[in-house]
Design an enzyme around this catalytic site. Sequence first.
Site, PDB file in Angstrom:
ATOM      1  N   CYS A  54      -3.413  -3.076   4.971  1.00 56.04           N
ATOM      2  CA  CYS A  54      -3.000  -1.743   5.425  1.00 56.04           C
ATOM      3  C   CYS A  54      -2.586  -1.773   6.897  1.00 56.04           C
ATOM      4  O   CYS A  54      -2.991  -2.656   7.666  1.00 56.04           O
ATOM      5  CB  CYS A  54      -4.154  -0.752   5.268  1.00 56.04           C
ATOM      6  N   GLU A  56      -3.598   0.133   9.234  1.00 57.51           N
ATOM      7  CA  GLU A  56      -4.775   0.264  10.101  1.00 57.51           C
ATOM      8  C   GLU A  56      -5.424  -1.101  10.332  1.00 57.51           C
ATOM      9  O   GLU A  56      -5.892  -1.412  11.432  1.00 57.51           O
ATOM     10  CB  GLU A  56      -5.803   1.212   9.475  1.00 57.51           C
ATOM     11  N   CYS A  86      -7.386   4.738   3.711  1.00 66.12           N
ATOM     12  CA  CYS A  86      -8.072   4.443   2.453  1.00 66.12           C
ATOM     13  C   CYS A  86      -9.553   4.200   2.729  1.00 66.12           C
ATOM     14  O   CYS A  86      -9.981   4.039   3.883  1.00 66.12           O
ATOM     15  CB  CYS A  86      -7.435   3.226   1.767  1.00 66.12           C
TER      16      CYS A  86
HETATM   17  N1  THU Z   1      -1.455   2.098   3.131  1.00 71.93           N
HETATM   18  C1  THU Z   1      -1.711   1.894   4.460  1.00 71.93           C
HETATM   19  O1  THU Z   1      -1.181   0.954   5.055  1.00 71.93           O
HETATM   20  N2  THU Z   1      -2.535   2.752   5.088  1.00 71.93           N
HETATM   21  C2  THU Z   1      -3.075   3.873   4.521  1.00 71.93           C
HETATM   22  O2  THU Z   1      -3.762   4.623   5.202  1.00 71.93           O
HETATM   23  C3  THU Z   1      -2.835   4.165   3.108  1.00 71.93           C
HETATM   24  C4  THU Z   1      -2.048   3.166   2.364  1.00 71.93           C
HETATM   25  C5  THU Z   1      -0.530   1.194   2.453  1.00 71.93           C
HETATM   26  C6  THU Z   1      -1.112   0.247   1.472  1.00 71.93           C
HETATM   27  C7  THU Z   1       0.087  -0.064   0.598  1.00 71.93           C
HETATM   28  O3  THU Z   1       0.850  -1.081   1.229  1.00 71.93           O
HETATM   29  C8  THU Z   1       0.898   1.216   0.622  1.00 71.93           C
HETATM   30  O4  THU Z   1       0.426   1.951   1.738  1.00 71.93           O
HETATM   31  C9  THU Z   1       0.776   2.051  -0.627  1.00 71.93           C
HETATM   32  O5  THU Z   1      -0.533   2.274  -0.944  1.00 71.93           O
END
Ligand code: THU
Length: 132
Positions: A54, A56, A86
Site C-alpha cells: 500500500c 502508506e 486498510c
Molecule cells: N491501497 C492503498 O495503497 N492504500 C489504501 O489506503 C487502500 C488501498 C491500494 C492497495 C491496492 O494496490 C489498491 O489500493 C486497491 O486496493
Amino acid sequence: MSDLDELFEAAKAVRENAYAPYSNFLVGAALRTPDGTVYTGCNVENASYPVSVCAEGGAVSAMIAGGRRLIAEMVVIGDAALCSPCGMCRQRLKEFGTDHLVVHVADLNGVRRSFTMDELLPAAFELEMKKG
Ligand code: THU
C-alpha cells in the site's frame, strides 16, 4: 501554502507514480515527521496480489530509511472513493504515529475526512518496546 496543502500536493504528485495495473486504483501517501520532513509512497502491486504494498507502507518505509520514526500528520489520496487506510496499514501507522497523529483522507480535489489514530484503530495492539 499551508502545511496541510503541501502534504496534499505531495500525496497527489506521488500518486501519479503508483504501479496499479491490476486494480487501476492509484493511491498516494505523504507523511510529515515532527521535525517537518515529508516522506511519500505510492501503491506497488504485483501479479501475485498479496505481494502488493500500500501507499502508506511505502511512505513508512521511506521514513524509516530516512532515519525518522515518528509520524505527526499524513495525507492519503485515492481516486474517487474515500480511501481510508486498510486494516493492516492502520496497525502499521499505529506503530509510528505520535499520540496526536491525524490521518487526512483525500480525493483528487482535497481532504474529505480527517481521523485520529484512535478513531482508525481503537484498542490497538501495542508492545512497550516500540518506537526505539
Ligand atoms: N491501497 C492503498 O495503497 N492504500 C489504501 O489506503 C487502500 C488501498 C491500494 C492497495 C491496492 O494496490 C489498491 O489500493 C486497491 O486496493
